[in-house]
Design an enzyme around this catalytic site. Sequence first.
Site, PDB file in Angstrom:
ATOM      1  N   LYS A   3      -6.083  -6.789 -18.809  1.00 53.22           N
ATOM      2  CA  LYS A   3      -6.239  -6.234 -20.155  1.00 53.22           C
ATOM      3  C   LYS A   3      -7.558  -6.695 -20.770  1.00 53.22           C
ATOM      4  O   LYS A   3      -8.080  -7.744 -20.394  1.00 53.22           O
ATOM      5  CB  LYS A   3      -5.099  -6.742 -21.052  1.00 53.22           C
ATOM      6  CG  LYS A   3      -3.738  -6.133 -20.782  1.00 53.22           C
ATOM      7  CD  LYS A   3      -2.705  -6.679 -21.757  1.00 53.22           C
ATOM      8  CE  LYS A   3      -1.337  -6.064 -21.512  1.00 53.22           C
ATOM      9  NZ  LYS A   3      -1.291  -4.618 -21.744  1.00 53.22           N
ATOM     10  N   ARG A  50       8.176  -1.689 -16.524  1.00 54.16           N
ATOM     11  CA  ARG A  50       9.091  -0.729 -15.890  1.00 54.16           C
ATOM     12  C   ARG A  50       9.491  -1.187 -14.491  1.00 54.16           C
ATOM     13  O   ARG A  50      10.558  -0.830 -14.003  1.00 54.16           O
ATOM     14  CB  ARG A  50       8.442   0.669 -15.883  1.00 54.16           C
ATOM     15  CG  ARG A  50       7.229   0.794 -15.029  1.00 54.16           C
ATOM     16  CD  ARG A  50       6.360   1.995 -15.398  1.00 54.16           C
ATOM     17  NE  ARG A  50       5.566   1.757 -16.621  1.00 54.16           N
ATOM     18  CZ  ARG A  50       4.743   2.647 -17.155  1.00 54.16           C
ATOM     19  NH1 ARG A  50       4.612   3.851 -16.619  1.00 54.16           N
ATOM     20  NH2 ARG A  50       4.060   2.359 -18.254  1.00 54.16           N
TER      21      ARG A  50
END
Length: 498
Positions: A277, A351
């Site tokens: 990130k 996920r």
Amino acid sequence: MNIEVISGAVTDIVCDAIIIGLFEGEQPSGTTRVIDKALQQHVSEIIRDMPGCGKYGETTIIHTFGAIGAKRIILLGLGKESEISVDKVRALMAVAMRAARKINSQTVATAIHNESDKLEANLTAQAVIEGTIMGSYQFTYYKTSKKDNPGIEKVIIIENDTANMDVIKSKVHEGKIIAESVNLARDLVNHPAQYMTPTKMASHAMQIAEEYGFELTILEKEDMQQKGMGALLAVAQGSIEPPKLIVLKYEGNPDSQETIALVGKAITFDSGGISIKPSQKMDEMKGDMAGGAAVLGAMMALGQLRPKVNIIAVVPCAENMPSGSAFRPGDILTSLSGKTIEVLSTDAEGRLILADAVTYAKQLNATKIVDLATLTGACVIGLGTIYSGVLTNNQEWCQTVIDAGQIIGEKMWELPNDTEYLEQIKSSIADLKNTGGRYAGTITAGLFIGEFAAKTPWVHIDIAGTSDAEKDKGYNLKGGTGVGVRTLVQLMKMLEKS
Ligand code: BES
Ligand code: MN
Ligand code: ZN
């Protein structure tokens, strides 16, 4: 905080501050009017001089100089009576309690729950306590100089309907349990990742299990390997912190075949992994375990409220880090379900751990699933900080979850789940890929998890925008909000009744 429900004349209650309400543009009514009389209409005069004091969230301090038992009055603006709601009372109480703390009050009284016919007194009494405890929350764990101000020690709820006393008392008790559980979830979120590792998550779960008598299982890395949790293991493999999969069991209704799984994403720090990130705001990713925190908070409340439902809490915990051992874009994982997943971004890790957690919940015979996760930045863009995003494979179950949130003031918005969206997460080389591109990012992330829930009724709540507050507002303080705890508790109470 000590809470008492008593009956008696509001003018006689001895306390540091009494909170009384005032609707915008209205004359004093109820308790406020009784106190106005005792103060020779001084309150009315103040309202005439400062017509703004009835505005929503306005607080005005009035010194009583011995005219009544309370040393001071906190006149609390309730806004327009036509717009009042139970959740607004929750937020208003938080504001009033912070005002009370500021003036060093230790004992605070109120009868706000009886302020309007528009408000159901019992639910409002519960909200008064929730707002009080949630609104007084402070995270001082890392402050070396704790303030002299001891904070509010005692809250007195004045209730003069003696016939309803027991109900009010039980609602107040429930409100206290729920709010303290919300505050636990906030603590877990607010701790830095250096402390709140997967191992620490597991030890907090252990404390809850011991205190409330839950059956606890912690799956270690070796257990995951043996079971074939390839998705969860891949996310964890770049970190020196070992992953943990927490399972808490509560059997409140042995006669029922139904078991509800509460599944919460707990990435204790999300650096993005090899798909790292940007550094800006990366610190906020210590809160990427807020889903898991909500599930543990809810279990703390449910352990005390003991509803007649069967629950399993499943919290996959891992740290997502880049390193020589980290998983990479392009890797293909075999999940616990047997489905294979092509990794396109190591930053779409939530996920992945949820895929295995949901599959595991089904292996443990869950008949219905709710998952909570700080899953997508797209959800923050789409819904901001007010609504959580919802996806489902079962409309009825979804509506029950949304209704639960609506009752206690956690807003959720359902997003479309058309099968056309699944095209975006089909892989050319494996069964699924872990990102569907930028378009409809929240939907494709949710539906990815849905592929693992398959036929089991499932609701996914994306709390990326609602789990962390940027500033103090109502009953939320800057930092973790504990969102989801109250929805889950309310949901279990509703299932108990149905
Ligand atoms: N934990 C983040 C989502 C997030 C973002 C939560 C901002 C709270 C605030 C999640 O793991 C993530 O990184 N999602 C990616 C998915 C993308 C790579 C498909 C995102 O939203 O950018
Ligand atoms: Mn991520
Ligand atoms: Zn994440």
